[in-house]
Structures are given as C-alpha cells and as structure tokens.
Design an enzyme around this catalytic site. Structure first.
Site, mmCIF file in Angstrom:
data_model
loop_
_atom_site.group_PDB
_atom_site.id
_atom_site.type_symbol
_atom_site.label_atom_id
_atom_site.label_comp_id
_atom_site.label_asym_id
_atom_site.label_seq_id
_atom_site.Cartn_x
_atom_site.Cartn_y
_atom_site.Cartn_z
ATOM 1 N NE ARG A 119 -3.817 0.031 2.198
ATOM 2 C CZ ARG A 119 -4.806 -0.255 3.037
ATOM 3 N NH1 ARG A 119 -4.944 0.447 4.144
ATOM 4 N NH2 ARG A 119 -5.633 -1.243 2.775
ATOM 5 N NE ARG A 158 0.438 6.805 -8.904
ATOM 6 C CZ ARG A 158 0.038 8.058 -9.038
ATOM 7 N NH1 ARG A 158 0.909 8.994 -9.341
ATOM 8 N NH2 ARG A 158 -1.232 8.386 -8.877
ATOM 9 C CG ASN A 212 4.671 -3.100 -5.000
ATOM 10 O OD1 ASN A 212 4.292 -3.733 -4.023
ATOM 11 N ND2 ASN A 212 4.174 -1.912 -5.296
ATOM 12 C CB VAL A 258 -3.932 -2.486 -11.576
ATOM 13 C CG1 VAL A 258 -4.580 -1.264 -10.922
ATOM 14 C CG2 VAL A 258 -4.800 -2.975 -12.742
ATOM 15 C CG ASP A 260 -2.960 9.350 -14.360
ATOM 16 O OD1 ASP A 260 -2.156 9.932 -13.625
ATOM 17 O OD2 ASP A 260 -3.069 8.115 -14.414
ATOM 18 N NE ARG A 315 -7.307 10.114 -10.025
ATOM 19 C CZ ARG A 315 -6.350 9.278 -9.647
ATOM 20 N NH1 ARG A 315 -5.174 9.293 -10.268
ATOM 21 N NH2 ARG A 315 -6.539 8.430 -8.662
ATOM 22 C CG HIS A 371 -0.144 6.064 -13.005
ATOM 23 N ND1 HIS A 371 -1.190 6.932 -13.031
ATOM 24 C CD2 HIS A 371 -0.277 5.337 -11.872
ATOM 25 C CE1 HIS A 371 -1.954 6.741 -11.962
ATOM 26 N NE2 HIS A 371 -1.402 5.782 -11.237
ATOM 27 C CB THR A 417 -6.902 5.120 -5.017
ATOM 28 O OG1 THR A 417 -5.918 4.214 -5.531
ATOM 29 C CG2 THR A 417 -6.260 6.443 -4.677
#
Length: 272
Positions: free
Chosen positions: A38, A45, A52, A75, A105, A108, A132, A187
C-alpha cells in the site's frame, strides 16, 4: 470471495472463487494483477518499487505458466516499471502485457477540465500520457470539447486562456491520488472502474483507444531502451493492437522523452 459471493443475487450468473494455488488461473484470457504494498501518504509511486518487484517474482511466473496465452494487465504501482517487470518475468510478447497507466489520470483530467468549463465530462476528449506519476504529460494541443479544440473553445466562450490555470489542472490530476490516500488511506473505486473499462475493451474486442502503459521504444524519439509508459493504444482480444500516432507539439514530445528517462533511470537499478 465470500463478500462478493453474497452479492450473487444482484449479479449476472457469475462464478467467484478464491485460492492461494495459482492452478485456479489455468487457461485465463486475462489476468489482472493488483497485488502490491500500500502506498503510504506522501510516498511517491516510484518509492514502492523495491517492495513490489519482490512480490511480482512470485506472481508473474506461475500466471505465465498456467495461462501461456493470457493477456497480463498490471495495475500495481509504480505501474509503468512493474509492467516492464511483468513483461520481463513472463517472457510474453509486448502486445500481451499492458499497464493501466494513465487511463485513470485521463479520466480525472477530463473531469477537472469539464468542471472548470462547466460542461459535461463526456464531451471532453483529453489525454495524459507518459509516466503514471509526477512526470506525466498533459496533451493540451489535442484536447477538444464537443469536437472543438479546447484553446479555440476558450476563445469562443471568451474564457481567459491562462497557461497557469491549465498547468494547475494538470497538477491537480497528479496530486489527486495522493489526496485520496491522505483522506482514506488508499484508492479503490476509480481505479477499479478504470481497470474494468480496460478489461471490457480487451475481452469484448472493442478496439477502443486508451492511454495505457505499453512498450514505447521507437515512438516519439524514445529509443534509449525498453521502457513502458502510457501512449494512446488500441485494445482488443489480441491485447495491444497498435499505438495511435497522435500529433505532439515539440514541447509535449520533449516532456514525454523526459518522462521516459525518469522511468528508465529507475529500471536501471533492477538488473532484469
């Protein structure tokens, strides 16, 4: 799984299963990977990367083993680098590995432009490409409202054209995920809708164009190495069917190459 199964009466006939054994994924048409640590409030990011990549080493190879013909949709963040990692670990051709990229994005972006101009978001055509993340590129030159280029629209509606205002809208897009994370810790709803939107285009062979993370080498002067970042790409049952040749201004193309360099710099530390 149980929580979703309990909604069965509200859904079309759907089989929902869960397992820690990757054998249940055998023969999948599409595998969507959302697993990841998270994102902490205030954390970029790209800082998520090392945590990860270790997870992906245990996820991607078995998915590729049990579904050698599948399409991988990534994702997890940082999505561009992890899409590259998934491509390397799977051994798949690049057209069958795609990241959710800037699809959200761009949604948005359309919302904020529509809100600023007091129009319907569905009438706004606008894209954000590149990373991103913080180095994303807003394609102001190709934005339109009801088919009218946005800069012409601003003049016709006698709305003052202020570059600072436009840049402020782009900054709000970049910062919006961080704002949601600071308010509720993560999110979920918007990115879920975005992933479903992409899955629908792929599985129903809709051949729609989405700004998603694809292998960008060879496009717009990006030739320093293999890098995944968002470009307007057509999606269907074959995965990425092609990249749309959208006209970029010199400034936009320069920003896109800078975005690619940002990602490549991080990838160079992976040793894949």
């Amino acid at each position: 799984m149980l929580d979703l199964q309990h909604a069965a009466a509200f859904l079309p006939r759907t089989k929902i299963i869960a397992s820690t054994d990757y054998l249940v994924t055998v023969g999948s048409d599409l595998c969507i990977v959302t697993a990841g640590a998270r994102q902490i409030a205030g954390e970029s990011r790209l800082n998520l990367l090392q945590r990860n990549v270790a997870l992906f080493r245990g996820i991607i190879p078995p998915l590729a083993k049990y579904s050698p013909g599948t399409i991988l949709m990534i994702v997890s963040n940082p999505v561009d680098v992890l899409t590259y990692v998934a491509w390397k670990l799977s051994g798949f051709p690049s057209n069958r590995v795609v990241g959710s990229g800037t699809n959200l994005d761009s949604s948005r972006f359309r919302f904020l432009i529509a809100d600023h101009l007091d129009v319907n978001a569905q009438d706004v055509q606008a894209s954000i490409i590149g990373e991103h993340g913080d180095s994303s590129v807003a394609l102001w030159s190709s934005i339109s409202v009801g088919g009218v280029p946005v800069l012409s629209f601003l003049e016709k509606q006698q709305i003052p054209y202020e570059k600072e205002t436009l840049e402020g809208i782009h900054k709000a897009v970049v910062d919006s995920a961080y704002e949601v994370i600071s308010l509720k810790g993560y999110t979920s709803w918007a990115i879920g809708y975005s992933a479903a939107n992409l899955a629908r285009s792929i599985l129903r062979d809709q051949r729609k164009i989405h700004p998603v993370s694809v292998l960008a080498k060879g496009f717009y002067g990006i030739d320093d190495g293999d890098v995944f970042l968002s470009l307007p790409a057509q999606l269907g049952r074959g995965g990425v069917l092609g990249v749309t040749n959208v006209h970029l201004t010199d400034e936009e193309a320069q920003r896109l190459r800078k975005s690619a360099q940002t990602i490549l710099k991080v990838q160079s530390q992976l040793g894949l």
